[in-house]
Design an enzyme around this catalytic site. Structure first.
Site, PDB file in Angstrom:
ATOM      1  N   HIS A 134      -7.713  -5.625   1.280  1.00  7.54           N
ATOM      2  CA  HIS A 134      -6.755  -5.013   1.177  1.00  7.54           C
ATOM      3  C   HIS A 134      -5.713  -5.544   2.302  1.00  7.54           C
ATOM      4  O   HIS A 134      -5.932  -4.990   3.530  1.00  7.54           O
ATOM      5  CB  HIS A 134      -7.065  -3.501   1.270  1.00  7.54           C
ATOM      6  CG  HIS A 134      -5.858  -2.580   1.626  1.00  7.54           C
ATOM      7  ND1 HIS A 134      -5.169  -2.022   0.335  1.00  7.54           N
ATOM      8  CD2 HIS A 134      -5.404  -1.710   2.224  1.00  7.54           C
ATOM      9  CE1 HIS A 134      -4.277  -1.350   0.464  1.00  7.54           C
ATOM     10  NE2 HIS A 134      -4.130  -1.132   1.923  1.00  7.54           N
TER      11      HIS A 134
ATOM     12  N   LYS B 209       4.041   2.226  -2.431  1.00  4.69           N
ATOM     13  CA  LYS B 209       4.514   3.259  -3.239  1.00  4.69           C
ATOM     14  C   LYS B 209       5.833   3.641  -3.107  1.00  4.69           C
ATOM     15  O   LYS B 209       6.497   3.949  -4.160  1.00  4.69           O
ATOM     16  CB  LYS B 209       3.451   4.481  -2.817  1.00  4.69           C
ATOM     17  CG  LYS B 209       1.964   4.371  -2.994  1.00  4.69           C
ATOM     18  CD  LYS B 209       1.193   5.605  -2.461  1.00  4.69           C
ATOM     19  CE  LYS B 209      -0.371   5.225  -1.843  1.00  4.69           C
ATOM     20  NZ  LYS B 209      -1.216   4.727  -2.502  1.00  4.69           N
TER      21      LYS B 209
ATOM     22  N   TRP C 152     -10.328   0.343  -4.251  1.00  2.00           N
ATOM     23  CA  TRP C 152      -9.617   1.731  -4.051  1.00  2.00           C
ATOM     24  C   TRP C 152      -8.339   1.651  -4.741  1.00  2.00           C
ATOM     25  O   TRP C 152      -7.896   2.748  -5.104  1.00  2.00           O
ATOM     26  CB  TRP C 152      -9.504   1.660  -2.346  1.00  2.00           C
ATOM     27  CG  TRP C 152      -9.129   2.993  -1.915  1.00  2.00           C
ATOM     28  CD1 TRP C 152      -8.096   3.114  -1.166  1.00  2.00           C
ATOM     29  CD2 TRP C 152      -9.667   4.305  -1.824  1.00  2.00           C
ATOM     30  NE1 TRP C 152      -7.999   4.319  -0.657  1.00  2.00           N
ATOM     31  CE2 TRP C 152      -9.029   5.277  -0.960  1.00  2.00           C
ATOM     32  CE3 TRP C 152     -11.061   4.564  -2.513  1.00  2.00           C
ATOM     33  CZ2 TRP C 152      -9.485   6.437  -1.112  1.00  2.00           C
ATOM     34  CZ3 TRP C 152     -11.528   5.966  -2.206  1.00  2.00           C
ATOM     35  CH2 TRP C 152     -10.454   6.810  -1.510  1.00  2.00           C
TER      36      TRP C 152
ATOM     37  N   SER D 222       0.751  -1.209   0.034  1.00  2.00           N
ATOM     38  CA  SER D 222      -0.026   0.122   0.189  1.00  2.00           C
ATOM     39  C   SER D 222       0.920   1.349  -0.175  1.00  2.00           C
ATOM     40  O   SER D 222       1.629   1.509  -0.816  1.00  2.00           O
ATOM     41  CB  SER D 222      -0.820  -0.212   1.081  1.00  2.00           C
ATOM     42  OG  SER D 222      -2.126   0.877   0.845  1.00  2.00           O
TER      43      SER D 222
HETATM   44  C1  GTR Z   1      -5.448   4.467   2.291  1.00  9.29           C
HETATM   45  C2  GTR Z   1      -4.901   5.107   1.159  1.00  9.29           C
HETATM   46  C3  GTR Z   1      -4.031   4.478   0.091  1.00  9.29           C
HETATM   47  C4  GTR Z   1      -3.167   3.519   0.699  1.00  9.29           C
HETATM   48  C5  GTR Z   1      -3.565   2.863   2.168  1.00  9.29           C
HETATM   49  C6  GTR Z   1      -2.657   2.036   3.034  1.00  9.29           C
HETATM   50  O1  GTR Z   1      -6.089   5.159   3.259  1.00  9.29           O
HETATM   51  O2  GTR Z   1      -6.029   5.926   0.833  1.00  9.29           O
HETATM   52  O3  GTR Z   1      -3.370   5.149  -0.768  1.00  9.29           O
HETATM   53  O4  GTR Z   1      -2.145   3.932   0.854  1.00  9.29           O
HETATM   54  O5  GTR Z   1      -4.443   3.851   2.989  1.00  9.29           O
HETATM   55  O6  GTR Z   1      -1.488   2.400   3.054  1.00  9.29           O
HETATM   56  O7  GTR Z   1      -2.954   1.025   3.611  1.00  9.29           O
END
Ligand code: GTR
Length: 399
Positions: A377, A239, A326, A235
């Site tokens: 996620h 990045k 997402w 996540s």
């Molecule tokens: C979320 C964010 C994502 C992702 C995620 C994470 O809230 O919108 O871009 O980075 O967090 O890191 O789990």
């Protein structure tokens, strides 16, 4: 009358477009706009790149600079000193299977220092330096518990050791606390000028910078094979793993798990989390210039397939989860597909199909690899087992 109707219609279309443009997130494929990606193989002065030489000499540096200036910020390369100290070493951890080392990495610049705590497990049965997976840990520190009292699926160290890999992790908060009011209390203090620059480093850049300092340490560690370091991030950490691997060519493999917006997913699809939303929720992640692209993804001089391309010819594995729209699974797959041309310059053929494979169907034997796991996620043991197969294949582990 005709003119009146025409004006009304135009006004209506205008309002609709505006409303659509300002949605901060989108889960509807029908609302994905028609878009044209910037051509990764065309230089800014419109020359076609058809050799790896021109890619490396001209186009790659050009794209790297665009990502620095418009999204992730500069990555300071120099510092005054770096020191590594072994804080603890336990030669028979994990029931004798592994040597555990806790290392403190301290970096000094402009009268300030930053301290990175690294935990590292190395397989005891190795007969030569071990390949290693390094995780940029963006979740709780307990996920990488050195004592192994807590065993988390997020970093299943035992599974990696059993597969013949070393495994390491550091926590993002050592570099830049993940918070808009505190992110500057870390690496940023070593480079105060960055805070003032519109293209200055921010938290994601700082985390990636930290991964490179761990790589500096690996270069001194005789039990690690520095030619076989796989960088992993989930996540927001995913990045950072992409950005770090794009910058630092010492990372042999990049794994980006559920990284979504401003990670592996295409921005121009405007699907899932959009640029305005990420910049509003996490203003400390990317540089000031990136805010200009709120609601204006189409104006970005790059898109995320170009970030993946910067890692070529090194293998990249991007993953998604079915319930994590997402992070735009389709947009992630398309990013990989649109990086194929650059891998082609190196004579590497991607084995990705034309459309994304079904759930739980990892496509691993390819320099550009992908899977979409059923579920939420997260980063799970299932994901890690695929990462191992991917590394086995590319590192020639011959299991
Ligand atoms: C979320 C964010 C994502 C992702 C995620 C994470 O809230 O919108 O871009 O980075 O967090 O890191 O789990």
């Amino acid at each position: 009358m005709k003119t009146f109707l025409f004006t009304c219609l135009s006004l209506f279309i205008c309002i609709q477009l505006h409303a659509q443009n300002h949605e901060e997130s989108n889960y509807d494929e029908a609302k994905v706009p028609t878009y044209t990606l910037p051509d990764v193989l065309k230089t800014r002065d419109n020359k076609t790149v058809s050799s790896k030489k021109v890619w490396e000499k001209n186009r790659r540096p050009e794209i790297l600079a665009l990502f620095e200036d418009h999204i992730y910020g500069q990555v300071p390369k120099s510092f005054e000193d770096i020191r590594f100290s072994v804080i603890s070493e336990t030669k028979n951890s994990m029931n004798g299977k592994s040597n555990r080392k806790e290392i403190l990495i301290e970096v000094f610049n402009q009268g300030k220092s930053v301290r990175i705590n690294l935990v590292l497990f190395i397989p005891n049965n190795a007969t030569k330096p071990s390949p290693v997976f390094l995780l940029i840990n963006n979740r709780g520190k307990e996920n990488t518990d050195p004592s192994r009292k807590i065993i988390s699926e997020f970093w299943p160290a035992e599974v990696l050791i059993d597969a013949g890999y070393a495994i390491a992790a550091f926590h993002v908060s050592d570099l830049a606390p993940d918070n808009k009011d505190e992110f500057m209390n870390g690496v940023m203090q070593l480079y105060p000028e960055q805070l003032k620059a519109d293209n200055g480093m921010r938290a994601i850049g700082a985390w990636g910078w930290g991964a490179s300092r761990v790589m500096d340490y690996f270069e001194t560690e005789s039990q690690i094979d520095i030619k076989r370091v796989a960088l992993v991030g989930h996540s927001r950490g995913g990045k950072a793993s992409l950005w770090a691997a794009a910058q630092d060519q010492r990372f042999a493999i990049c794994i980006t798990n559920c990284s979504g917006s401003t990670g592996a997913a295409l921005a121009r699809r405007q699907f899932g989390e959009r640029v305005r939303r990420i910049n509003t929720s996490f203003p400390h992640w990317f540089n000031a210039n990136y805010k200009k692209y709120n609601d204006h993804e189409a104006l970005l001089p790059v898109d995320q397939h170009m970030l993946i391309s910067l890692i070529a010819p090194r293998p990249v594995y991007a993953t998604n989860a079915s319930e994590d729209l997402w992070a735009d699974p389709k947009g992630t797959f398309l990013s990989l597909k649109n990086a194929e041309g650059v891998y082609g310059l190196f004579g590497l053929k991607s084995n990705l199909p034309e459309v994304a494979p079904g759930l739980n169907t990892p496509l691993i034997e390819s320099p550009l690899a992908y899977h979409n796991r059923e579920g939420k996620h997260d980063m799970t043991v299932y994901d890690w087992k695929q990462f191992i197969k991917f590394a086995d294949f590319h590192f020639g582990m011959g299991r």
